[in-house]
Design a protein around this motif. Structure first.
Motif, PDB file in Angstrom:
ATOM      1  N   VAL A   1       0.913  -1.175   0.199  1.00  0.00           N
ATOM      2  CA  VAL A   1       0.029   0.054   0.084  1.00  0.00           C
ATOM      3  C   VAL A   1       0.818   1.263   0.073  1.00  0.00           C
ATOM      4  O   VAL A   1       1.876   1.474   0.810  1.00  0.00           O
ATOM      5  CB  VAL A   1      -0.999   0.056   1.170  1.00  0.00           C
ATOM      6  CG1 VAL A   1      -1.584   1.311   1.197  1.00  0.00           C
ATOM      7  CG2 VAL A   1      -1.991  -1.234   1.342  1.00  0.00           C
ATOM      8  N   GLY A   2       0.567   2.168  -0.976  1.00  0.00           N
ATOM      9  CA  GLY A   2       1.440   3.334  -0.977  1.00  0.00           C
ATOM     10  C   GLY A   2       1.099   4.330  -2.174  1.00  0.00           C
ATOM     11  O   GLY A   2      -0.019   3.963  -2.730  1.00  0.00           O
ATOM     12  N   ALA A   3       1.959   4.939  -2.405  1.00  0.00           N
ATOM     13  CA  ALA A   3       1.707   5.931  -3.742  1.00  0.00           C
ATOM     14  C   ALA A   3       2.544   5.226  -4.880  1.00  0.00           C
ATOM     15  O   ALA A   3       3.525   4.964  -4.992  1.00  0.00           O
ATOM     16  CB  ALA A   3       1.798   7.320  -3.559  1.00  0.00           C
ATOM     17  N   VAL A   4       1.993   5.420  -5.916  1.00  0.00           N
ATOM     18  CA  VAL A   4       2.623   5.283  -7.472  1.00  0.00           C
ATOM     19  C   VAL A   4       3.512   6.362  -7.583  1.00  0.00           C
ATOM     20  O   VAL A   4       3.474   7.383  -7.616  1.00  0.00           O
ATOM     21  CB  VAL A   4       1.544   5.140  -8.520  1.00  0.00           C
ATOM     22  CG1 VAL A   4       2.265   4.924  -9.841  1.00  0.00           C
ATOM     23  CG2 VAL A   4       0.348   4.209  -8.353  1.00  0.00           C
ATOM     24  N   ASP A   5       4.920   5.753  -7.543  1.00  0.00           N
ATOM     25  CA  ASP A   5       6.084   6.740  -7.768  1.00  0.00           C
ATOM     26  C   ASP A   5       6.739   6.387  -8.992  1.00  0.00           C
ATOM     27  O   ASP A   5       7.830   6.597  -9.102  1.00  0.00           O
ATOM     28  CB  ASP A   5       6.795   6.697  -6.695  1.00  0.00           C
ATOM     29  CG  ASP A   5       7.373   5.314  -6.125  1.00  0.00           C
ATOM     30  OD1 ASP A   5       7.152   4.420  -6.615  1.00  0.00           O
ATOM     31  OD2 ASP A   5       7.600   5.341  -4.784  1.00  0.00           O
ATOM     32  N   GLY A   6       5.980   5.613  -9.944  1.00  0.00           N
ATOM     33  CA  GLY A   6       6.912   5.107 -11.068  1.00  0.00           C
ATOM     34  C   GLY A   6       6.097   4.284 -12.146  1.00  0.00           C
ATOM     35  O   GLY A   6       5.095   3.561 -11.577  1.00  0.00           O
ATOM     36  N   ALA A   7       6.489   4.161 -13.344  1.00  0.00           N
ATOM     37  CA  ALA A   7       5.841   3.325 -14.258  1.00  0.00           C
ATOM     38  C   ALA A   7       6.861   2.327 -15.055  1.00  0.00           C
ATOM     39  O   ALA A   7       7.808   3.048 -15.513  1.00  0.00           O
ATOM     40  CB  ALA A   7       4.856   3.916 -15.330  1.00  0.00           C
ATOM     41  N   GLY A   8       6.782   1.049 -14.843  1.00  0.00           N
ATOM     42  CA  GLY A   8       7.648   0.379 -15.804  1.00  0.00           C
ATOM     43  C   GLY A   8       7.698  -1.175 -15.293  1.00  0.00           C
ATOM     44  O   GLY A   8       8.805  -1.413 -14.898  1.00  0.00           O
ATOM     45  N   SER A   9       6.566  -1.770 -15.000  1.00  0.00           N
ATOM     46  CA  SER A   9       5.149  -1.608 -15.176  1.00  0.00           C
ATOM     47  C   SER A   9       4.407  -0.496 -14.182  1.00  0.00           C
ATOM     48  O   SER A   9       3.915   0.380 -14.763  1.00  0.00           O
ATOM     49  CB  SER A   9       4.294  -3.161 -15.150  1.00  0.00           C
ATOM     50  OG  SER A   9       5.096  -3.530 -16.380  1.00  0.00           O
ATOM     51  N   ILE A  10       4.492  -0.899 -13.165  1.00  0.00           N
ATOM     52  CA  ILE A  10       4.069   0.038 -11.879  1.00  0.00           C
ATOM     53  C   ILE A  10       4.956  -0.200 -10.799  1.00  0.00           C
ATOM     54  O   ILE A  10       5.619  -1.123 -10.289  1.00  0.00           O
ATOM     55  CB  ILE A  10       2.725  -0.249 -11.509  1.00  0.00           C
ATOM     56  CG1 ILE A  10       2.169   0.590 -10.380  1.00  0.00           C
ATOM     57  CG2 ILE A  10       2.486  -1.857 -10.966  1.00  0.00           C
ATOM     58  CD1 ILE A  10       0.841   0.406  -9.714  1.00  0.00           C
ATOM     59  N   ILE A  11       5.325   1.150 -10.281  1.00  0.00           N
ATOM     60  CA  ILE A  11       6.418   1.099  -9.161  1.00  0.00           C
ATOM     61  C   ILE A  11       5.690   1.866  -8.085  1.00  0.00           C
ATOM     62  O   ILE A  11       5.155   2.788  -8.135  1.00  0.00           O
ATOM     63  CB  ILE A  11       7.551   2.042  -9.440  1.00  0.00           C
ATOM     64  CG1 ILE A  11       8.262   1.469 -10.389  1.00  0.00           C
ATOM     65  CG2 ILE A  11       8.525   1.958  -8.377  1.00  0.00           C
ATOM     66  CD1 ILE A  11       9.344   2.271 -11.128  1.00  0.00           C
ATOM     67  N   VAL A  12       5.537   1.084  -6.832  1.00  0.00           N
ATOM     68  CA  VAL A  12       4.947   1.765  -5.695  1.00  0.00           C
ATOM     69  C   VAL A  12       5.795   1.408  -4.456  1.00  0.00           C
ATOM     70  O   VAL A  12       6.436   0.422  -4.416  1.00  0.00           O
ATOM     71  CB  VAL A  12       3.577   0.715  -5.304  1.00  0.00           C
ATOM     72  CG1 VAL A  12       2.965   1.281  -4.068  1.00  0.00           C
ATOM     73  CG2 VAL A  12       2.468   1.004  -6.363  1.00  0.00           C
ATOM     74  N   ASN A  13       5.970   2.704  -3.815  1.00  0.00           N
ATOM     75  CA  ASN A  13       7.292   2.639  -2.688  1.00  0.00           C
ATOM     76  C   ASN A  13       8.430   2.086  -3.030  1.00  0.00           C
ATOM     77  O   ASN A  13       9.220   1.563  -2.443  1.00  0.00           O
ATOM     78  CB  ASN A  13       6.616   1.812  -1.401  1.00  0.00           C
ATOM     79  CG  ASN A  13       5.361   2.084  -0.887  1.00  0.00           C
ATOM     80  OD1 ASN A  13       4.993   3.334  -1.074  1.00  0.00           O
ATOM     81  ND2 ASN A  13       4.573   1.262  -0.437  1.00  0.00           N
ATOM     82  N   GLY A  14       8.785   2.438  -4.447  1.00  0.00           N
ATOM     83  CA  GLY A  14      10.167   2.053  -4.863  1.00  0.00           C
ATOM     84  C   GLY A  14      10.155   0.417  -5.429  1.00  0.00           C
ATOM     85  O   GLY A  14      11.059  -0.019  -5.828  1.00  0.00           O
TER      86      GLY A  14
END
Length: 454
Positions: free
Chosen positions: A108-121
């Motif tokens: 659980v956290g905030a989306v901080d990237g895409a590739g595919s999806i990065i959450v909390n690093g």
């Protein structure tokens, strides 16, 4: 909208044979005017800006769009202005020695990237994911709070998403702004901001006047407070959403408080209760309600907010603001008890941990407590902290180094201090594979700090 699921056998097979994961990306179309990770089709993006109630949660989808991911975030748009396709680099997770577990973990956290999806690093492959993204017709975007279910490796750096869920946490008029402390009030809840807050269509808090209607994704902290991870402006007619910790529960009158607002849930649907858990004080919920500028909110839907696991040996990693700090062995994040006495601490000295500090924690559950093996400090009040956003994909909609997109996200790499690796700014162009790292999103644009050509 809905994209049909693949059958279970194909999903299982995909998990077994992905050699390096990544999140599949076929050549995509141009992202429109928004800052979202827009692909040729979006997966489980449901709910217009004004939607509320159970109908807004209707989108449930699956891995039928293997190359598109959740909400299109896994789609490259190298074909935006050229015929170059450019699928995903297939780097990330899978069976290639990364040590990804077969057991599901909760993130659980905030989306901080895409590739595919990065959450909390933590980078998740989304090729076989099912999901539901509410309140965002363009799909997942930087800064949106999310819950990801799927196996991860022991270092919490790579995983495979089986399910992704996201919805706005607060929507309503701004009643006051405290620019000095970086906060504002919506529906009786104090919304705080930090360096990692994504400003989707404004230059920052100073550009959000009292009376404006905003939609906020964030991380609930102390009762009546929420740390914003993404802020968007909305039409005044948008119906209210409010997330927070239940207080003053009166089951006879079917009411409770969230921050400074009273909620009447007599006509509401209760949704998402884990293991039949009854509504109780201390539980974090998301409320969708009928329009009300003042007074009680008449809830149409009360949802448990991204439930965390309670069963022993379950794995979890989540971000939030520390509350009830009594030492490294006793604190709470997202209201969940955490023992970080044996955790590897990064991002700052262990002595900096305390109430109000934003952290990421990961570990396993034992006796209803997260026994953290890692804790990363992300923001210390008065000191700040690192903000980090990453995009991995192909360049699209290229006009100049200061104006292009990666996975639908607008990027500005035209600054004099941007560092380029394996090439220079002159190498940028449609279809070129890049890894973009930045620390700030303002007016929906990610300002690049580094650009690495792959």
């Amino acid at each position: 909208m809905t994209i049909q699921l693949r059958n279970g056998l194909l999903s299982l097979l995909a998990l077994l044979v992905i050699s390096c994961g990544g999140g599949g990306g076929g050549g995509g179309g141009a992202g429109g005017g928004g800052a979202g990770f827009v692909g040729p089709s979006t997966l489980a993006a449901s709910g217009s800006p004004g939607d509320s109630g159970p109908g807004a949660a209707a989108g449930a989808t699956g891995p039928g769009a293997a190359a598109n991911g959740i909400g299109g975030i896994a789609s490259d748009e190298g074909a935006t202005a050229s015929a170059a396709g450019g699928g995903d680099d297939a780097s990330g997770v899978g069976s290639g020695g990364t040590g990804v577990s077969t057991a599901d973990a909760t993130g659980v956290g905030a989306v901080d990237g895409a590739g595919s999806i990065i959450v909390n690093g933590l980078r998740y492959d989304t090729q076989t994911a099912v999901g539901n993204v509410e309140d965002a017709p363009a799909g997942l975007q930087l800064g949106m709070s999310a819950r990801v279910i799927g196996p991860v490796n022991a270092s919490f750096t790579q995983g495979i998403a089986r399910r992704v869920e996201s919805a706005a946490d607060i929507r309503g008029p701004v009643t006051s702004v405290d620019a000095a402390h970086g906060s504002f009030v919506v529906l009786g809840t104090t919304v705080t901001t930090d360096e990692a807050t994504v400003w989707a269509d404004a230059a920052g808090l100073a550009a959000i006047p009292a009376g404006a209607t905003v939609q906020v994704w964030g991380l609930p902290s102390a009762p009546g407070a929420l740390r914003a991870t993404r802020v968007e402006q909305r039409e005044p007619s948008a119906t209210p959403i409010l997330t927070g910790t239940v207080q003053n529960l009166d089951t006879a009158r079917r009411s409770f408080s969230l921050g400074g607002r009273s909620v009447d849930y007599a006509g509401a649907v209760l949704s998402g209760s884990p293991d039949g858990q009854a509504l109780a004080n201390g539980i974090i919920v998301r409320v969708r309600a009928t329009a009300a500028a003042t007074g009680n909110l008449a809830a149409t839907l009360v949802q448990w907010w991204y439930p965390l696991p309670t069963v022993d040996a379950a794995t979890a990693q989540f971000a939030g603001v520390v509350t009830e700090f009594a030492g490294p062995g006793s604190l709470r994040v997202l209201g969940y008890p955490v023992d970080a006495s044996a955790a590897q601490v990064s991002g700052g000295p262990a002595g900096a941990i305390g109430n109000g500090v934003k952290v990421e924690v990961g570990g396993s559950i034992a006796g209803g407590v997260l026994r953290a093996t890692k804790l990363k400090i992300r923001n210390v009040p008065g000191t700040g902290g690192p903000a980090s956003f990453d995009l991995i994909g192909t360049v699209g909609a290229f006009r100049s180094p200061s104006d292009f997109r990666v996975r639908g996200q607008p990027v500005n790499a035209g600054g004099t201090e941007v560092l380029f690796f394996n090439g220079s700014a002159a190498k940028l162009g449609n279809g070129v594979r890049v890894n973009i790292h930045g620390t700030q999103v303002v007016d929906g644009v990610l300002t690049a700090a580094t650009v690495t050509f792959e």
